[in-house]
Design an enzyme around this catalytic site. Sequence first.
Site, PDB file in Angstrom:
ATOM      1  N   ASP A 308       0.723  -1.313   0.097  1.00  0.00           N
ATOM      2  CA  ASP A 308       0.269   0.071  -0.372  1.00  0.00           C
ATOM      3  C   ASP A 308       0.308   1.175  -0.036  1.00  0.00           C
ATOM      4  O   ASP A 308       1.799   1.399   1.115  1.00  0.00           O
ATOM      5  CB  ASP A 308      -0.905  -0.454   1.067  1.00  0.00           C
ATOM      6  CG  ASP A 308      -1.969   1.033   1.478  1.00  0.00           C
ATOM      7  OD1 ASP A 308      -2.055   1.962   0.580  1.00  0.00           O
ATOM      8  OD2 ASP A 308      -3.291   0.669   1.737  1.00  0.00           O
ATOM      9  N   ILE A 309       1.224   1.895  -0.931  1.00  0.00           N
ATOM     10  CA  ILE A 309       2.438   2.854  -1.526  1.00  0.00           C
ATOM     11  C   ILE A 309       1.547   3.949  -1.167  1.00  0.00           C
ATOM     12  O   ILE A 309       1.766   4.754  -2.135  1.00  0.00           O
ATOM     13  CB  ILE A 309       3.460   2.611  -2.426  1.00  0.00           C
ATOM     14  CG1 ILE A 309       4.194   3.568  -2.684  1.00  0.00           C
ATOM     15  CG2 ILE A 309       1.821   2.000  -3.169  1.00  0.00           C
ATOM     16  CD1 ILE A 309       4.885   3.061  -4.018  1.00  0.00           C
ATOM     17  N   GLU A 310       0.423   4.661  -0.250  1.00  0.00           N
ATOM     18  CA  GLU A 310      -0.013   6.357  -1.229  1.00  0.00           C
ATOM     19  C   GLU A 310       0.275   6.386   0.212  1.00  0.00           C
ATOM     20  O   GLU A 310       0.631   8.058   0.067  1.00  0.00           O
ATOM     21  CB  GLU A 310      -1.204   5.516   0.091  1.00  0.00           C
ATOM     22  CG  GLU A 310      -1.724   5.131   1.155  1.00  0.00           C
ATOM     23  CD  GLU A 310      -2.974   5.101   1.731  1.00  0.00           C
ATOM     24  OE1 GLU A 310      -3.797   6.042   2.462  1.00  0.00           O
ATOM     25  OE2 GLU A 310      -3.387   4.034   2.105  1.00  0.00           O
ATOM     26  N   ASN A 311       1.179   6.405   1.218  1.00  0.00           N
ATOM     27  CA  ASN A 311       2.042   7.979   1.955  1.00  0.00           C
ATOM     28  C   ASN A 311       3.062   8.827   1.022  1.00  0.00           C
ATOM     29  O   ASN A 311       4.146   7.956  -0.061  1.00  0.00           O
ATOM     30  CB  ASN A 311       2.417   7.312   3.299  1.00  0.00           C
ATOM     31  CG  ASN A 311       3.688   7.892   3.958  1.00  0.00           C
ATOM     32  OD1 ASN A 311       4.839   8.578   4.065  1.00  0.00           O
ATOM     33  ND2 ASN A 311       2.770   8.608   5.195  1.00  0.00           N
TER      34      ASN A 311
END
Length: 486
Positions: A308-311
Site C-alpha cells: 500500500d504505497i499511498e504515503n
Amino acid sequence: MSAAFTKVSDWGSGFEGKVTVTNGTTASISTWSVALDFPSGYTISSSWDATRVSSGQTHTFTPPSWAGPLAPGASVTFGFNGSPGNFPGISACRLNGGSCAGGGGGTVPGAPSGLAGTSTANSVSLTWSAASGATSYNVYRNGTKVGTPSGTSYTDSGLNASTAYSYQVSGSNSAGEGPKTGSVSVTTKPGGTDPAPGRTAAPYLWLGWGDPPSPTTVMNATGIKWFTMAFILSSGGCNAAWDGNRPLQGGVDATAISQIRAAGGDIVPSIGGWQGNKLGPNCSTPEALAGAYQQVISAYNLKAIDIDIENTDEFENEAVQDRILNALKIVKQNNPGIKTILTFGTSTTGPNYYGNRLIERSQALGANIDIFTLMPFDFGSSNIYNDTVGASTGLNNKLKSVFGWTTAQAYAHQGISGMNGLSDQQEMTTTATWQNITTWAKNNGLARLAFWGVNRDRGCAGGGVVSNCSGIAQGDWDFTRITAGF
C-alpha cells in the site's frame, strides 16, 4: 576454503564489518557464497566488493560480476556497514553451504540435468534436477550469469515479449563451480498474453484499531474467505512488524491468521498504508527491502503480498518507488508463484503523475507486478460509482498503453479498494452503490476487490468517519457479504 568475519569499527549507532575469503585449495575457484546470520534487530545498510541478497536476518554474498577466479592461496575481502551499533558479532557463517572454517578442496558437482523452462510475456521460470554435491546453482542467460539460487528453480523477470532466450545452469560447492548444462531455448509469449492473476475478494481487517471483530465470526456470517490484513510497518530500521510494534509471530495477528486458515480462508498483508513508519524509506537498498518483505512472507508462507504505497514518503518519492519495485522483483525471483499487488491513490479519471510513473517504472524495471489496485475515494464526489468506474477505466487505458495488453487482459491485472459508508471527505458509498461497483468489477474481470474496512462494516446512521462503524444505516457485515459475491 575459509571465510573469516572481522568487525572493523563500531561507532554506537552503526558498525563496519568485513569478511576475508581464502582459497586454501590447489585449484582456482570460479565462485563462492558466504551466508551470514545476524542477531535479531541488526541490519545491513550498504555493502561493497560483493553481490548481496538479504532475506530476513540472513545476508548472502557472492563475487561481484567483475571478479575473476580466486587463485590457489589467494584471498579476497568484502565489507558492509550495518546498524544499530554495539554489534555483538554474527550468529552463524556458512561458506558454500558448509562451515566457514573450511577444510579442504573436495570435488566440484556434476552438471544438473532436466533443465526446462516455461514463460509469460516478461519472465521465464526454470526448473532442473539437483546436481550431486551442489550447495548452490548459477543461472546463465545468453552466457551471462543472472542468478545464484540455492534451490532447483529460478524465475528470470524483466524480459522482452516474443523473444528467445538461451539458458544454462551449473552447480557450485566449496570446491568451485561444476560444468554447465546444455543450452535450453525459451521464447517469451507475445505482449499481453500473461494469464489472469485470479480473482480475490479481500476486505481490510485491522487488529490494531476499531474494535476488531473475530475474523471467523465474519467469515461464518458472510462467506468471505480472504482478508487484507493491515498494516506491516517498520519497527525501527529495516525490520517488519504489525503496526511497527506487534511481532510477526506469537501475537494477536498470527493467532488471527491461524484462525482464518483453519476456517478455510487466507490473508494478504498490507505493507504500508497512510500513517506510520514505512519500510520503503527505512530500508536503504532493494535487497534490504526485499529482505524485510521476506520476513513477512516466510513468517506465514504467503501466497501474495500487497504494498500500500499511498504515503507521500513512498508514493511521491521516486527513489523509494524504484526501491520498492526492485525489491518486489527480487521477491518474485526468490518466491516462485507469489503474487505481488500495488495499492495506490487515484484521480477520478485514472492514475495521477506518480501513479503513472509507478506503472511505467514497473514495466521498465521488470518488476512483474500482478495486480494494480486503485483507491477510488476521497474525491469529494457526489457519485462514487461513476468516479470508481472512471478511475478504473483510466487505469485500464494506462496498462494497455504500457504493457500492450488488451482491455480484458488489463482488467485481469486491476483491483479496486473502496471505502464503505462515509469517507474522510463525507462521500457516501451505500450498500446499493457497493453492490453496483462489485457487479461492475466482476463483469469486467477485475482481479481484486477490497474495502476499508471490516472494522467499519457495522451501522451507525448519521455518524462521521469512525473506526468501528460506517457512518450509515446498515446491517452488520453487509459490505463484506456483498464483497464475498465477487
